[in-house]
Design an enzyme around this catalytic site. Structure first.
Site, mmCIF file in Angstrom:
data_model
loop_
_atom_site.group_PDB
_atom_site.id
_atom_site.type_symbol
_atom_site.label_atom_id
_atom_site.label_comp_id
_atom_site.label_asym_id
_atom_site.label_seq_id
_atom_site.Cartn_x
_atom_site.Cartn_y
_atom_site.Cartn_z
ATOM 1 N N LYS A 9 -35.644 -53.129 26.910
ATOM 2 C CA LYS A 9 -36.637 -54.103 26.445
ATOM 3 C C LYS A 9 -36.349 -55.485 27.059
ATOM 4 O O LYS A 9 -35.285 -55.702 27.652
ATOM 5 C CB LYS A 9 -36.610 -54.124 24.917
ATOM 6 N N TYR A 64 -46.821 -47.544 21.331
ATOM 7 C CA TYR A 64 -46.515 -47.739 19.915
ATOM 8 C C TYR A 64 -47.703 -47.363 19.039
ATOM 9 O O TYR A 64 -47.979 -48.030 18.037
ATOM 10 C CB TYR A 64 -46.085 -49.182 19.665
ATOM 11 N N THR A 89 -32.283 -48.576 14.305
ATOM 12 C CA THR A 89 -33.277 -49.586 14.702
ATOM 13 C C THR A 89 -32.786 -51.009 14.467
ATOM 14 O O THR A 89 -32.976 -51.884 15.318
ATOM 15 C CB THR A 89 -34.581 -49.348 13.904
ATOM 16 N N ASN A 132 -33.937 -55.186 19.813
ATOM 17 C CA ASN A 132 -32.826 -54.231 19.780
ATOM 18 C C ASN A 132 -32.591 -53.540 21.122
ATOM 19 O O ASN A 132 -32.091 -52.417 21.177
ATOM 20 C CB ASN A 132 -33.046 -53.214 18.656
ATOM 21 N N HIS A 152 -35.496 -48.741 23.839
ATOM 22 C CA HIS A 152 -36.337 -47.725 23.203
ATOM 23 C C HIS A 152 -35.932 -46.366 23.744
ATOM 24 O O HIS A 152 -35.635 -46.227 24.929
ATOM 25 C CB HIS A 152 -37.821 -47.962 23.536
ATOM 26 N N GLU A 210 -44.937 -40.441 26.334
ATOM 27 C CA GLU A 210 -44.466 -41.751 26.803
ATOM 28 C C GLU A 210 -44.187 -41.749 28.317
ATOM 29 O O GLU A 210 -44.439 -42.750 28.993
ATOM 30 C CB GLU A 210 -43.213 -42.153 26.013
HETATM 31 O O1 CDP Z 1 -37.230 -47.998 18.077
HETATM 32 P P1 CDP Z 1 -37.052 -47.136 16.851
HETATM 33 O O2 CDP Z 1 -37.663 -45.756 16.998
HETATM 34 O O3 CDP Z 1 -35.611 -47.101 16.411
HETATM 35 O O4 CDP Z 1 -37.822 -47.879 15.657
HETATM 36 P P2 CDP Z 1 -39.352 -47.808 15.143
HETATM 37 O O5 CDP Z 1 -39.325 -47.816 13.650
HETATM 38 O O6 CDP Z 1 -40.111 -46.716 15.813
HETATM 39 O O7 CDP Z 1 -39.956 -49.223 15.610
HETATM 40 C C1 CDP Z 1 -40.268 -49.457 16.947
HETATM 41 C C2 CDP Z 1 -39.761 -50.844 17.313
HETATM 42 O O8 CDP Z 1 -40.544 -51.838 16.642
HETATM 43 C C3 CDP Z 1 -38.317 -51.126 16.904
HETATM 44 O O9 CDP Z 1 -37.383 -50.642 17.832
HETATM 45 C C4 CDP Z 1 -38.303 -52.635 16.807
HETATM 46 O O10 CDP Z 1 -38.138 -53.257 18.084
HETATM 47 C C5 CDP Z 1 -39.714 -52.941 16.302
HETATM 48 N N1 CDP Z 1 -39.798 -53.132 14.829
HETATM 49 C C6 CDP Z 1 -39.877 -54.429 14.308
HETATM 50 O O11 CDP Z 1 -39.840 -55.405 15.056
HETATM 51 N N2 CDP Z 1 -39.972 -54.622 12.941
HETATM 52 C C7 CDP Z 1 -40.005 -53.567 12.111
HETATM 53 N N3 CDP Z 1 -40.090 -53.774 10.788
HETATM 54 C C8 CDP Z 1 -39.923 -52.260 12.624
HETATM 55 C C9 CDP Z 1 -39.822 -52.070 13.993
#
Ligand code: CDP
Ligand code: MG
Length: 142
Positions: free
Chosen positions: A12, A52, A94, A119, A122, A133
């Site tokens: 990212k 997303y 996450t 973070n 991805h 994807e």
């Molecule tokens: O990336 P991952 O699958 O671990 O998490 P996700 O729940 O699928 O969310 C996708 C991405 O959105 C996360 O990696 C974060 O960068 C962002 N995110 C966020 O900014 N705030 C949240 N409450 C949840 C996710």
């Protein structure tokens, strides 16, 4: 028997701008996985809405979109046995504040002043997500 599978990784904008691309790729290669394609790109709004899709209507999505469009990202196809779950494991949870030490997110990222979760990385969460994807970021290979 395990089959060779592929996953879609994005380094990212925070990872790219902090100069952590090499460190993150090194961890992926050290784990035993193979880099099959790599591209530095500026994500479009359309690519991100598709990538997303499960989050696009959530309250945090505008912040995630702006974060993901704040600079270049590195899209990578990574191959290996059980690579989808293996990459999720070495990425960590996450939330980087509580992601396990030893994981990429746990070792190299933390919270910031706003609520968007920056973070570094991805990784696809299933075979279906990986196929979908890869087509978004590498349409020429799909
Ligand atoms: O990336 P991952 O699958 O671990 O998490 P996700 O729940 O699928 O969310 C996708 C991405 O959105 C996360 O990696 C974060 O960068 C962002 N995110 C966020 O900014 N705030 C949240 N409450 C949840 C996710
Ligand atoms: Mg996810």
């Amino acid at each position: 028997m395990n089959e060779l599978t592929r996953t879609l990784i994005l380094i990212k904008p925070d990872g790219y701008s902090r100069g952590l691309t090499g460190t993150i790729l090194q961890r992926i290669e050290a784990k035993g996985y193979t880099l099959k394609a790599l591209s530095v790109v500026n994500a479009s709004e359309e690519q991100l809405a598709s990538h997303y899709a499960e989050h696009v209507n959530k309250p945090f999505y505008p912040g995630v979109r702006d974060y993901m469009m704040s600079g270049p990202i590195v899209a990578v196809i990574v191959e290996g046995y059980r690579v989808i779950e293996g990459m999720r494991s070495i990425m960590g949870a996450t939330d980087p504040t509580t992601a396990a030490p030893g994981s990429i997110r746990g070792d190299l990222a933390c919270a910031s002043s706003d609520d968007t979760i920056r973070n570094l990385i991805h990784g696809s969460d299933s075979l279906e997500s990986a196929t979908r994807e890869i087509a978004i970021w590498f349409p020429e290979l799909a």
